[in-house]
Structures are given as structure tokens and as C-alpha cells.
Design an enzyme around this catalytic site. Structure first.
Site, PDB file in Angstrom:
ATOM      1  CE  LYS A  81      -4.050  -1.870   2.749  1.00  0.00           C
ATOM      2  NZ  LYS A  81      -4.856  -1.770   1.769  1.00  0.00           N
ATOM      3  NE  ARG A 125     -10.823  -9.990  -1.691  1.00  0.00           N
ATOM      4  CZ  ARG A 125     -11.173  -9.311  -2.687  1.00  0.00           C
ATOM      5  NH1 ARG A 125     -11.315  -9.783  -3.850  1.00  0.00           N
ATOM      6  NH2 ARG A 125     -11.254  -8.052  -2.372  1.00  0.00           N
TER       7      ARG A 125
HETATM    8  N1  BES Z   1      -8.080  -3.782   4.747  1.00  0.00           N
HETATM    9  C1  BES Z   1      -8.141  -3.554   3.330  1.00  0.00           C
HETATM   10  C2  BES Z   1      -9.629  -2.807   3.289  1.00  0.00           C
HETATM   11  C3  BES Z   1      -9.718  -1.354   3.387  1.00  0.00           C
HETATM   12  C4  BES Z   1      -9.229  -0.400   2.920  1.00  0.00           C
HETATM   13  C5  BES Z   1     -10.442  -1.148   4.827  1.00  0.00           C
HETATM   14  C6  BES Z   1      -9.176   0.959   3.239  1.00  0.00           C
HETATM   15  C7  BES Z   1     -10.512   0.349   4.933  1.00  0.00           C
HETATM   16  C8  BES Z   1      -9.949   1.286   4.312  1.00  0.00           C
HETATM   17  C9  BES Z   1      -8.197  -4.543   2.565  1.00  0.00           C
HETATM   18  O1  BES Z   1      -7.310  -5.854   2.738  1.00  0.00           O
HETATM   19  C10 BES Z   1      -7.704  -4.299   1.052  1.00  0.00           C
HETATM   20  O2  BES Z   1      -6.686  -3.981   1.066  1.00  0.00           O
HETATM   21  N2  BES Z   1      -8.657  -4.486   0.159  1.00  0.00           N
HETATM   22  C11 BES Z   1      -8.242  -3.853  -1.335  1.00  0.00           C
HETATM   23  C12 BES Z   1      -8.788  -4.977  -1.980  1.00  0.00           C
HETATM   24  C13 BES Z   1      -8.209  -4.783  -3.744  1.00  0.00           C
HETATM   25  C14 BES Z   1      -6.678  -5.129  -3.534  1.00  0.00           C
HETATM   26  C15 BES Z   1      -9.025  -5.645  -4.469  1.00  0.00           C
HETATM   27  C16 BES Z   1      -8.747  -2.379  -1.481  1.00  0.00           C
HETATM   28  O3  BES Z   1     -10.041  -2.018  -0.994  1.00  0.00           O
HETATM   29  O4  BES Z   1      -8.265  -1.679  -2.038  1.00  0.00           O
HETATM   30 MN    MN Z   2      -5.327  -5.536   2.083  1.00  0.00          MN
END
Ligand code: BES
Ligand code: MN
Ligand code: ZN
Length: 499
Positions: free
Chosen positions: A266, A340
Site C-alpha cells: 500500500k 478474503r
Molecule cells: N483492509 C483493506 C480494506 C480497507 C481499505 C479497509 C481501506 C478500510 C479502508 C483490504 O485488505 C484491502 O486492502 N482491500 C483492497 C482490495 C483490492 C486489492 C481488491 C482494497 O480495498 O483496495
Molecule cells: Mn489488504
């Protein structure tokens, strides 16, 4: 902090020993109620329009002549419905930030408060005074110590008091763990917290480590945990409130104690907020704390897959294919879609309990934040009845959710040439495609998924965990206990013996 009920005649309110009184004033207050001192303040306040209309509008009286309490806040609560009472109490509490306010009285004589509104008021008082001190010892701890709710008669309010107390205990436990930074909330620490809670509250806990999880074949969960030096934990909690054979409700909480994204790392800005990525797990712990207080007739199992998502020499790489506990293979196209991956194996494990219902709770997608913001959690279920029950629970506990679709067409993007499925689809409808992924692991289960990415915490100046959706889950479980055949039978029996 202590909440109590006290039966007190209106004319004795002035003698109530407290640092502050909060007087709930409905749109059309009962002109005769409230006692003479209160009427003396109320009449001019209403006549001049000093106390504006609208839930949460306040008028501070200081000092309050004739009252033992030095501060008195008149606050509007419309007709006294839970939403308005919550707003009112929050408004009043914002006037009472002074450290000298250690004991408040909530005066309800001008309206007919119902138990649900009382529970809402209690939650609002707790929310307004919550302070996180674990890693900030210099923060001023909560100064409010006692809240006395006063009414002419209190018997009908006892249930609301108990619900409010248990809900607050659950929410505050969830906030505590979600607020802790990742080095103070490792998978091991989370497991210890569950064990400790189980010992104190009287439910069974079991904690599995990497070897046991490997023996179970949880290849997807293991794959996420590989990149971290912190060993994973799989936490199992079993609350037994009904007979042993009764099918339980299983709650599955995402317990990513820190989400860097892994190799699909990230951006740096705001990454600290990914310490909240175990908000689902925290809400399961909190719900168990509340269950233990209220002891409804129902069996509930809590499952928490807990690990960190880190980039490392051992970490999974985009393109890697892993085999889940269900036997289905997964091509990991984005290591940041890790929630997931840990949940799918926990959902497969859940089937062991032959559950009546399985609900997973997860800070799963940024897409859900875009879709629903911080107001409503995303609700996904193919079961209309279950969805309706969860929606209703969210409304009455003031912890609302909104149903999202699960059409099979949304699963198209999960197809892979190299495995049974990929772990991501495109950018579009990201919260739905994540739910479609999870759904592939719920064959034969009555299942719902709550995406709490937007509701479990707040960003900005008020950065911190909210404790959601503990209130929703607790409300659902209490209603579910009333819906069980066993509860129905015992109700019928009681009715029969009465005759
Ligand atoms: N923990 C994050 C989701 C999240 C993002 C929660 C921002 C709260 C605020 C999750 O693990 C994630 O990174 N999801 C990705 C999925 C994507 C790679 C398909 C996302 O939402 O960007
Ligand atoms: Mn994630
Ligand atoms: Zn995550």
C-alpha cells in the site's frame, strides 16, 4: 463507569446529588411534570425560544439555582425515539466536558422513555466520554464515573439498562483492541485477550497455531501469514447459552492485525490506519463480552483468523496459487486482497458446527467505504430472511447496515486460467466481488457478510475505532435467541403453567 436507575418523584429532582443534570426535553413537554425548580428554568427557556427545537439543541444553565447539581443542561429530544435521544445526549455531553463532571443525572420526567431509547442514551454517554489510554498514559482518563437515570417509575426500564450496559462493555472492548497499534495487538496478544475474556466471562476458548492450521489444510490463511514474523493464531470461542445440541450462530471476524498490503504494498500515506484491519475480530470479542453479561439462550461460536499481512522473503507473490481448506485453488493476483483469503478458510471451518447461521464481519474493501461511507455497513446475503433480521437489528441498535447485491454476474471477474478462482476482480463493484469470492466458500450455509471498512473506525481529527458493529450483532443475537424453537417451547410452557 457505572450506570444505575433511580425512581425519583419529579419534585425531588432538585435534590439529586450530581455534578450535572441532563434534562431531556421533548418537543411538547408535559407542562405539569418536572417539579417546581425545573419548571422555573424550563418555562422561560421555552417561552423565549432560548431552547431551540431540534434533537440535540441545548441550553446550559450554570449555576443552576435551587439545584444541588451546579450544572443543568436542557436538551431537546424530539419525541424521545432512540435516534433523537442519542443525539440529545451527545449534544448535552459536549457541554459537560469539564473534569469536574464525575457524576451526571439523566432526568427523564418530561417524556416517556422506552428501554430502547435508554440503551441508546447509555451508549451515547459512554461514547462521549471514552478515552484511549493504553499507549497514551498522559491522556486524561474518563472523568465521568457514574450516571444515574431518574424517572418516576423505573421497573420498565431495567431491561434497557442491562442492554445498555452490556452493549457499552462490548463496544468498549472492541474499541480498545481495534485502537491498539499493531505492536500492542499482535495475533498472539489478541488470542490472549480472548482467553482471558473466556476465563472471566465463562465461555470456552481454543487457540490454534501455525502447525494446527497447516494440518487443517488452511492454505489460504497460511499463505497470508507467511510474510510475517508474528505467528498466526486461529481463535475459537464458544458461548453456550442453550442446550449442547442446539445449532449455533457462528461469527467470523477478520483479524488482520496489520495490513501493509504485502508484496502488493500500500502507499505510505495513511497506512497506519491498517492497524484497524482487525476491527471484525474486535467486534466478535466485544460481542462475546456482551453475551456473557446478558446470557441469552443461544449458542454462539466466534472464529477469528488472526495474522499480519507483510512483505517479506517468505511472503506470497502475485500469481502464486494456493489451495484453500475447501480444496478450491486460488490465484493470488493481489496480495492486498488478503482478508478474503483468511476468511475463506475460516468459513470452511465454520461448517463443522453445522451452524444455523454464519455471519462474517470484516474491514474488507476500500470500495465499501466509497459506496456507503461511515454511516452504514455493507450487508451481503442471499438469504432474504437473514438479511431482513440483520437490517432490523441494525436499525433498532442505531448501528445500521444496507443490503448490497450478490448477482452471479458479479463473479465473472474472479475467473482464472490458473486456478479455480482469482482473489480479485476488476475495480468495479469491489465490495460485491469480494463478497462473491467469500460466497464460494459458503455452500450449504445460511450466510451473511458485513463489510465494515467504512464503519469500524473514523479518520481525521477523531481518528479511532467506533466499536461497530457490536451493537448490531448483539441486537441480532438477542432477537435470534427469542426466535429459537427452544425459547418458543419454554415460552409456551410458561404460558401453559400460568393457566
Ligand atoms: N483492509 C483493506 C480494506 C480497507 C481499505 C479497509 C481501506 C478500510 C479502508 C483490504 O485488505 C484491502 O486492502 N482491500 C483492497 C482490495 C483490492 C486489492 C481488491 C482494497 O480495498 O483496495
Ligand atoms: Mn489488504
Ligand atoms: Zn485488509
Amino acid at each position: 463507569m457505572n450506570f444505575e436507575l433511580k425512581a425519583l418523584a419529579a419534585k425531588q429532582i432538585a435534590d439529586l446529588n450530581a455534578d450535572a443534570l441532563i434534562v431531556l426535553v421533548p418537543d411538547a413537554p408535559d407542562g405539569s411534570a418536572g417539579g417546581s425548580e425545573l419548571q422555573a428554568l424550563l418555562k422561560p427557556a421555552l417561552a423565549d425560544g432560548q431552547l431551540e427545537e431540534g434533537a440535540g439543541k441545548t441550553l446550559m444553565c450554570y449555576p443552576a439555582p435551587g439545584f444541588k447539581a451546579r450544572r443543568l443542561v436542557l436538551v431537546r429530544c424530539n419525541e424521545g425515539k432512540p435516534v433523537a435521544v442519542r443525539k440529545a445526549v451527545a449534544g448535552a455531553m459536549s457541554q459537560l466536558r469539564h473534569p469536574g463532571v464525575r457524576r451526571v443525572g439523566l432526568v427523564t420526567h418530561l417524556l416517556n422513555l422506552n428501554p430502547a431509547s435508554l440503551a441508546g442514551a447509555i451508549s451515547a454517554i459512554a461514547e462521549a466520554t471514552y478515552v484511549f489510554t493504553t499507549t497514551k498514559p498522559t491522556a486524561k482518563a474518563r472523568h465521568l464515573q457514574r450516571c444515574t437515570v431518574v424517572a418516576d417509575k423505573v421497573d420498565h426500564l431495567r431491561q434497557g439498562l442491562q442492554l445498555g450496559r452490556a452493549r457499552v462493555a462490548g463496544i468498549e472492548l472492541a474499541r480498545e483492541w481495534a485502537n491498539r497499534p499493531a505492536n500492542h495487538a499482535t495475533p498472539g496478544m489478541l488470542a490472549d485477550a480472548a482467553r482471558k475474556l473466556g476465563r472471566a466471562a465463562g465461555f470456552k476458548t481454543q487457540v490454534l497455531g501455525p502447525r494446527e492450521v497447516e494440518n487443517l489444510g488452511m492454505g489460504a490463511f497460511l499463505a497470508v501469514a507467511r510474510g510475517s514474523a508474528q505467528p498466526l493464531r486461529f481463535i475459537v470461542m464458544e458461548y453456550q447459552g442453550a442446550s449442547k445440541g442446539d445449532a449455533p450462530v457462528v461469527l467470523v471476524g477478520k483479524g488482520i492485525t496489520f495490513d501493509t498490503g504485502g508484496i502488493s504494498i500500500k502507499p505510505a500515506a495513511g497506512m497506519d490506519e491498517m492497524k484497524f484491519d482487525m476491527g471484525g475480530a474486535a467486534s466478535v470479542l466485544g460481542t462475546f463480552a456482551a453475551l456473557a453479561e446478558l446470557r441469552p439462550r443461544l449458542n454462539v461460536v466466534g472464529l477469528v483468523p488472526a495474522c499480519e499481512n507483510m512483505p517479506d522473503g517468505h511472503a506470497i507473490k502475485p500469481g502464486d496459487v494456493v489451495t484453500s481448506m475447501s480444496g478450491q485453488t486460488i490465484e493470488i493476483l493481489n496480495t492486498d486482497a488478503e482478508g478474503r483469503l483468511i476468511l475463506c478458510d475460516a468459513l470452511t471451518y465454520a461448517a463443522r458446527y453445522k451452524p444455523r447461521t454464519v455471519i462474517d464481519i470484516a474491514t474488507l474493501t476500500g470500495a465499501c467505504v466509497i459506496a456507503l461511507g461511515g454511516v452504514r455497513s455493507g450487508l451481503f446475503s442471499a438469504d432474504d430472511e437473514l438479511a431482513a433480521h440483520l437490517q432490523a437489528a441494525g436499525e433498532s441498535a442505531l448501528d445500521p447496515c444496507w443490503r448490497m447485491p450478490l448477482d452471479d454476474d458479479y463473479a465473472e471477474g474472479l475467473k482464472s486460467n490458473f486456478a479455480d478462482m482469482g482473489n480479485v476482480a476488476g475495480r468495479e463493484a469491489g465490495s460485491v466481488t469480494a463478497a462473491k469470492f467469500l460466497q464460494k466458500f459458503t455452500k450449504g450455509l445460511r450466510w451473511a457478510h458485513l463489510d465494515i471498512a467504512g464503519t469500524a473506525w473514523k479518520s481525521g481529527a477523531a481518528k479511532g475505532a467506533t466499536g461497530r458493529p457490536v451493537a448490531l450483532l448483539l441486537e441480532y443475537l438477542l432477537a435470534e435467541a427469542e426466535r429459537t424453537p427452544a425459547a418458543g417451547a419454554s415460552r409456551a410452557k410458561r404460558a401453559a403453567t400460568r393457566k
